[in-house]
Scaffold this motif. Structure first.
Motif, PDB file in Angstrom:
ATOM      1  N   GLN A 140       0.458  -1.190   0.083  1.00 39.82           N
ATOM      2  CA  GLN A 140      -0.267  -0.108   0.018  1.00 39.82           C
ATOM      3  C   GLN A 140       1.108   1.216  -0.045  1.00 39.82           C
ATOM      4  O   GLN A 140       0.484   2.148  -0.926  1.00 39.82           O
ATOM      5  CB  GLN A 140      -0.848  -0.047   1.229  1.00 39.82           C
ATOM      6  CG  GLN A 140      -1.384  -1.201   1.353  1.00 39.82           C
ATOM      7  CD  GLN A 140      -2.702  -1.315   2.622  1.00 39.82           C
ATOM      8  OE1 GLN A 140      -2.815  -0.623   2.874  1.00 39.82           O
ATOM      9  NE2 GLN A 140      -3.436  -2.170   2.251  1.00 39.82           N
ATOM     10  N   HIS A 144       1.276   4.011  -3.170  1.00 36.06           N
ATOM     11  CA  HIS A 144       0.431   5.101  -2.979  1.00 36.06           C
ATOM     12  C   HIS A 144       2.031   6.346  -3.390  1.00 36.06           C
ATOM     13  O   HIS A 144       1.684   7.210  -3.889  1.00 36.06           O
ATOM     14  CB  HIS A 144       0.537   5.437  -1.766  1.00 36.06           C
ATOM     15  CG  HIS A 144       0.355   6.882  -0.993  1.00 36.06           C
ATOM     16  ND1 HIS A 144      -0.970   7.761  -1.162  1.00 36.06           N
ATOM     17  CD2 HIS A 144       1.176   8.515  -0.005  1.00 36.06           C
ATOM     18  CE1 HIS A 144      -0.629   9.329  -0.762  1.00 36.06           C
ATOM     19  NE2 HIS A 144       0.471   9.445  -0.426  1.00 36.06           N
ATOM     20  N   GLU A 148       1.597   8.393  -6.653  1.00 33.83           N
ATOM     21  CA  GLU A 148       1.746  10.116  -6.174  1.00 33.83           C
ATOM     22  C   GLU A 148       2.986  10.697  -7.077  1.00 33.83           C
ATOM     23  O   GLU A 148       2.678  12.142  -7.747  1.00 33.83           O
ATOM     24  CB  GLU A 148       2.043  10.606  -4.935  1.00 33.83           C
ATOM     25  CG  GLU A 148       1.721  10.225  -3.455  1.00 33.83           C
ATOM     26  CD  GLU A 148      -0.637  11.395  -4.305  1.00 33.83           C
ATOM     27  OE1 GLU A 148       0.711  12.974  -4.100  1.00 33.83           O
ATOM     28  OE2 GLU A 148      -0.844  11.257  -4.280  1.00 33.83           O
TER      29      GLU A 148
END
Length: 153
Positions: A140, A144, A148
């Motif tokens: 996770q 992320h 980004e």
């Protein structure tokens, strides 16, 4: 992050190879796993670079391959420090990122722990058994970060 980003894995003892490959597949990134001849690793989706057996041989191969903007997965604080000096990103197998703000303290901790181990007269316990949940947390956090970074391009 730069175009052509690759993810390099310090494969000697890395428990999150599968999770890294899954995350890379989601974002269309290449993965290269580095290991020495005493840790043979096979992958259907990643390139595996086997280097000669020797102290830090895989680490030096990773440093030689890493470019600014690449990502390196390692639990080795020394390697992470060198990766940061190459303006690449470094992640620990527990999902947190090595940064210029935390690397000095981590290296100091490693030094102090080594000193304590060398002076101790008793046997130190190894790390607790890794739980599958830890691998999912890593996945996770890496996703992320990649999301980004790609959004910022």
């Amino acid at each position: 992050m730069e175009t052509g980003m690759e993810i390099f894995i310090d494969g000697d003892g890395c428990p999150v190879i599968e999770e890294t490959e899954r995350a890379a597949a989601l974002y269309g990134l290449k993965v290269v796993i580095f290991c020495d001849t005493s840790h043979l690793i096979h992958s259907e989706t990643s390139r595996v670079m086997v280097v000669d057996k020797g102290r830090d041989a895989a680490d030096w191969a990773i440093i030689s391959a890493a470019h600014p903007g690449d990502v390196v997965i390692t639990q080795d604080y020394g390697l992470a420090s060198l990766v940061l000096s190459r303006r690449a990103y470094a992640f620990h197998q527990d999902g947190w990122q090595y940064t210029e703000d935390n690397i000095e303290g981590l290296l100091q901790q490693r030094y102090e722990a080594g000193k304590a181990r060398r002076s101790a007269k008793h046997h130190w316990k190894g790390p607790a058994k890794r739980e599958r949940k830890q691998n999912e947390i890593f996945f996770q956090h890496l996703c992320h970060f990649l999301a980004e970074g790609i959004k910022d391009k």
